[in-house]
Motif scaffolding. Structure first.
Motif, PDB file in Angstrom:
ATOM      1  N   UNK A 300       0.842  -1.198   0.000  1.00  0.00           N
ATOM      2  CA  UNK A 300       0.000   0.000   0.000  1.00  0.00           C
ATOM      3  C   UNK A 300       0.878   1.248   0.000  1.00  0.00           C
ATOM      4  N   UNK A 301       0.527   2.205  -0.855  1.00  0.00           N
ATOM      5  CA  UNK A 301       1.358   3.395  -1.033  1.00  0.00           C
ATOM      6  C   UNK A 301       1.544   4.178   0.256  1.00  0.00           C
ATOM      7  N   UNK A 302       0.532   4.186   1.121  1.00  0.00           N
ATOM      8  CA  UNK A 302       0.590   5.015   2.326  1.00  0.00           C
ATOM      9  C   UNK A 302       1.513   4.450   3.407  1.00  0.00           C
ATOM     10  N   UNK A 303       1.796   3.150   3.341  1.00  0.00           N
ATOM     11  CA  UNK A 303       2.615   2.518   4.387  1.00  0.00           C
ATOM     12  C   UNK A 303       3.847   1.799   3.832  1.00  0.00           C
ATOM     13  N   UNK A 304       3.993   1.789   2.510  1.00  0.00           N
ATOM     14  CA  UNK A 304       4.999   0.955   1.845  1.00  0.00           C
ATOM     15  C   UNK A 304       6.420   1.191   2.350  1.00  0.00           C
ATOM     16  N   UNK A 305       6.865   2.423   2.342  1.00  0.00           N
ATOM     17  CA  UNK A 305       8.274   2.707   2.632  1.00  0.00           C
ATOM     18  C   UNK A 305       8.675   2.242   4.029  1.00  0.00           C
ATOM     19  N   UNK A 306       7.872   2.583   5.018  1.00  0.00           N
ATOM     20  CA  UNK A 306       8.192   2.219   6.394  1.00  0.00           C
ATOM     21  C   UNK A 306       8.125   0.709   6.599  1.00  0.00           C
ATOM     22  N   UNK A 307       7.088   0.063   6.032  1.00  0.00           N
ATOM     23  CA  UNK A 307       6.902  -1.372   6.227  1.00  0.00           C
ATOM     24  C   UNK A 307       8.008  -2.177   5.546  1.00  0.00           C
ATOM     25  N   UNK A 308       8.358  -1.816   4.321  1.00  0.00           N
ATOM     26  CA  UNK A 308       9.405  -2.539   3.594  1.00  0.00           C
ATOM     27  C   UNK A 308      10.750  -2.383   4.291  1.00  0.00           C
ATOM     28  N   UNK A 309      11.022  -1.181   4.792  1.00  0.00           N
ATOM     29  CA  UNK A 309      12.288  -0.936   5.497  1.00  0.00           C
ATOM     30  C   UNK A 309      12.368  -1.779   6.765  1.00  0.00           C
ATOM     31  N   UNK A 310      11.245  -1.975   7.418  1.00  0.00           N
ATOM     32  CA  UNK A 310      11.232  -2.766   8.652  1.00  0.00           C
ATOM     33  C   UNK A 310      11.579  -4.223   8.354  1.00  0.00           C
ATOM     34  N   UNK A 311      11.053  -4.760   7.252  1.00  0.00           N
ATOM     35  CA  UNK A 311      11.335  -6.154   6.896  1.00  0.00           C
ATOM     36  C   UNK A 311      12.765  -6.311   6.398  1.00  0.00           C
ATOM     37  N   UNK A 312      13.172  -5.420   5.505  1.00  0.00           N
ATOM     38  CA  UNK A 312      14.496  -5.545   4.883  1.00  0.00           C
ATOM     39  C   UNK A 312      15.641  -5.108   5.785  1.00  0.00           C
ATOM     40  N   UNK A 313      15.319  -4.355   6.832  1.00  0.00           N
ATOM     41  CA  UNK A 313      16.384  -3.760   7.621  1.00  0.00           C
ATOM     42  C   UNK A 313      16.873  -4.571   8.797  1.00  0.00           C
ATOM     43  N   UNK A 314      16.363  -5.788   8.974  1.00  0.00           N
ATOM     44  CA  UNK A 314      16.718  -6.556  10.171  1.00  0.00           C
ATOM     45  C   UNK A 314      17.613  -7.751   9.852  1.00  0.00           C
ATOM     46  N   UNK A 315      17.095  -8.706   9.087  1.00  0.00           N
ATOM     47  CA  UNK A 315      17.829  -9.944   8.854  1.00  0.00           C
ATOM     48  C   UNK A 315      18.572  -9.986   7.533  1.00  0.00           C
ATOM     49  N   UNK A 316      19.153 -11.167   7.239  1.00  0.00           N
ATOM     50  CA  UNK A 316      19.892 -11.311   5.981  1.00  0.00           C
ATOM     51  C   UNK A 316      19.154 -12.192   4.977  1.00  0.00           C
ATOM     52  N   UNK A 317      17.937 -12.652   5.335  1.00  0.00           N
ATOM     53  CA  UNK A 317      17.057 -13.352   4.400  1.00  0.00           C
ATOM     54  C   UNK A 317      15.647 -12.813   4.610  1.00  0.00           C
ATOM     55  N   UNK A 318      14.768 -13.055   3.626  1.00  0.00           N
ATOM     56  CA  UNK A 318      13.375 -12.652   3.750  1.00  0.00           C
ATOM     57  C   UNK A 318      12.463 -13.870   3.742  1.00  0.00           C
ATOM     58  N   UNK A 319      11.462 -13.831   4.604  1.00  0.00           N
ATOM     59  CA  UNK A 319      10.478 -14.909   4.670  1.00  0.00           C
ATOM     60  C   UNK A 319       9.082 -14.319   4.511  1.00  0.00           C
ATOM     61  N   UNK A 320       8.288 -14.916   3.610  1.00  0.00           N
ATOM     62  CA  UNK A 320       6.871 -14.594   3.490  1.00  0.00           C
ATOM     63  C   UNK A 320       6.087 -15.821   3.919  1.00  0.00           C
ATOM     64  N   UNK A 321       5.242 -15.661   4.924  1.00  0.00           N
ATOM     65  CA  UNK A 321       4.412 -16.759   5.420  1.00  0.00           C
ATOM     66  C   UNK A 321       2.950 -16.474   5.100  1.00  0.00           C
ATOM     67  N   UNK A 322       2.290 -17.437   4.460  1.00  0.00           N
ATOM     68  CA  UNK A 322       0.894 -17.269   4.078  1.00  0.00           C
ATOM     69  C   UNK A 322       0.068 -18.454   4.544  1.00  0.00           C
ATOM     70  N   UNK A 323      -1.076 -18.156   5.149  1.00  0.00           N
ATOM     71  CA  UNK A 323      -2.048 -19.207   5.472  1.00  0.00           C
ATOM     72  C   UNK A 323      -3.309 -19.055   4.628  1.00  0.00           C
TER      73      UNK A 323
END
Length: 353
Positions: A300-323
């Motif tokens: 979502x355009x209104x939250x994209x930058x902050x949310x993506x930075x939070x995910x990308x800024x911590x670990x060295x891999x990315x995980x998407x979990x879907x139920x």
């Protein structure tokens, strides 16, 4: 076709739609619905009419089947998917989706939904990669654990979206006619891609001669898991920095497809639903809400930058979990129906109502 008519899409009709469907349409439909899920809140289209409606799933049982009724609405589209789960062996899970005309309140379409769950999940997984990948990332090797409809859908979705992928490895616990057929089918549809099968069980410590599970995982840019496993499918240590995981299989707290160490390496996990994954995903038990970011917040355009930075800024891999979310079914069904109408597919019952 008048508003008194009904369009019926058989499994063969749906197959024809999917064979020619632009994957971008599927991904964009999921982008819109995930954004709505995470940001719409109590927003209304009219007084008392919420933009997004996702009632609880209803269940009815017969001596032979458990029938699940999953209604949902997102602005402009209302549907109900019905899936039957057999108590004994059968030919899969029969499923149908009923599409409503929101203006007249009449049923406008009924479609076979056997392949639609896989399509919507695969589109969501592709979207998760798009949402987090940097401009420098061009995936070359896709590794898939599983050999069913979900595996087929994910292979097609990623290969259609990313021509840079030149290698696909299907990993199965054992070689079966189904796993071999999947490899052959994907190879036939994508002749420029090297498609192979690897047989291994990390939990049992076994592997087919000549197949190195750790080396395969270490080379992977994208790893998709879609099994009912209760134990990790591969070791966490070899997974390379920058790899993207899509975990689709687990839907109960005791189920898991990756090691805890891999989740720790991610630090913050991208999820379809913070609430649903927090309760149902075995890999995420014990994680706080602050460690989970919804895909809708990232797209979502209104939250994209902050949310993506939070995910990308911590670990060295990315995980998407879907139920899985019911509103995904609404969105993908609307895409398939629109394409069927454009192609003139299906059987139209005139004067149905």
């Amino acid at each position: 076709m008048s508003d008194r008519s009904l369009r019926i899409l058989t499994s063969a009709d749906v197959d024809k739609v999917l064979d020619s469907l632009d994957q971008k349409l599927a991904v964009d439909s999921q982008r819109a619905v995930f954004a709505a899920y995470s940001t719409a809140g109590d927003a209304e289209d009219a007084p008392g009419v919420r933009k997004l409606q996702l009632p609880l799933r209803h269940q009815l049982s017969s001596p032979d089947q458990t029938m699940l009724f999953m209604p949902a609405r997102v602005t402009g589209s209302t549907s109900c998917k019905i899936v039957s789960v057999p108590r004994a062996g059968s030919d899969g899970l029969p499923g149908s989706t009923i599409m409503m005309d929101e203006k007249t309140g009449k049923v406008k379409a009924i479609m076979n939904a056997r392949r639609l769950t896989a399509l919507r999940n695969a589109a969501g997984s592709v979207l998760s990669y798009q949402a987090l990948a940097t401009d420098e990332q061009t995936p070359a090797h896709l590794v898939i654990f599983g050999s069913g409809t979900q595996a087929d859908g994910h292979a097609r979705a990623f290969l259609q979206t990313y021509p840079s992928i030149k290698k696909v490895t299907i990993v199965a616990r054992r070689s079966t006619p189904r796993s071999k057929a999947l490899v052959q089918d994907i190879a036939a549809h994508f002749p420029s891609v090297a498609v192979s099968q690897g047989v291994a069980s990390y939990a049992d410590g076994t592997a087919e001669e000549g197949f190195d599970l750790a080396a395969t995982v270490a080379d992977a840019d994208v790893i998709c898991t879609m099994t009912s496993s209760t134990q990790a499918l591969f070791p966490a240590a070899p997974v390379k920095k920058g790899a993207h995981m899509c975990l689709i299989g687990s839907y109960k707290p005791h189920m898991r497809e990756v090691e805890d160490e891999l989740v720790k390496r991610a630090g913050v996990v991208l999820v379809d639903s913070r609430e649903a994954c927090g309760h149902e995903a075995g890999e995420l038990q014990g994680m706080s809400d602050d460690q989970l970011v919804e895909l809708g917040e990232v797209v979502d355009a209104s939250t994209r930058e902050k949310a993506a930075a939070k995910v990308n800024g911590v670990g060295d891999v990315n995980i998407f979990k879907s139920v899985g979310l019911g509103v995904q079914d609404v969105a993908i069904s609307a895409v398939v129906l629109a394409e069927a109408e454009r192609l003139g597919l299906g059987t139209v019952v005139e004067e149905y109502d």
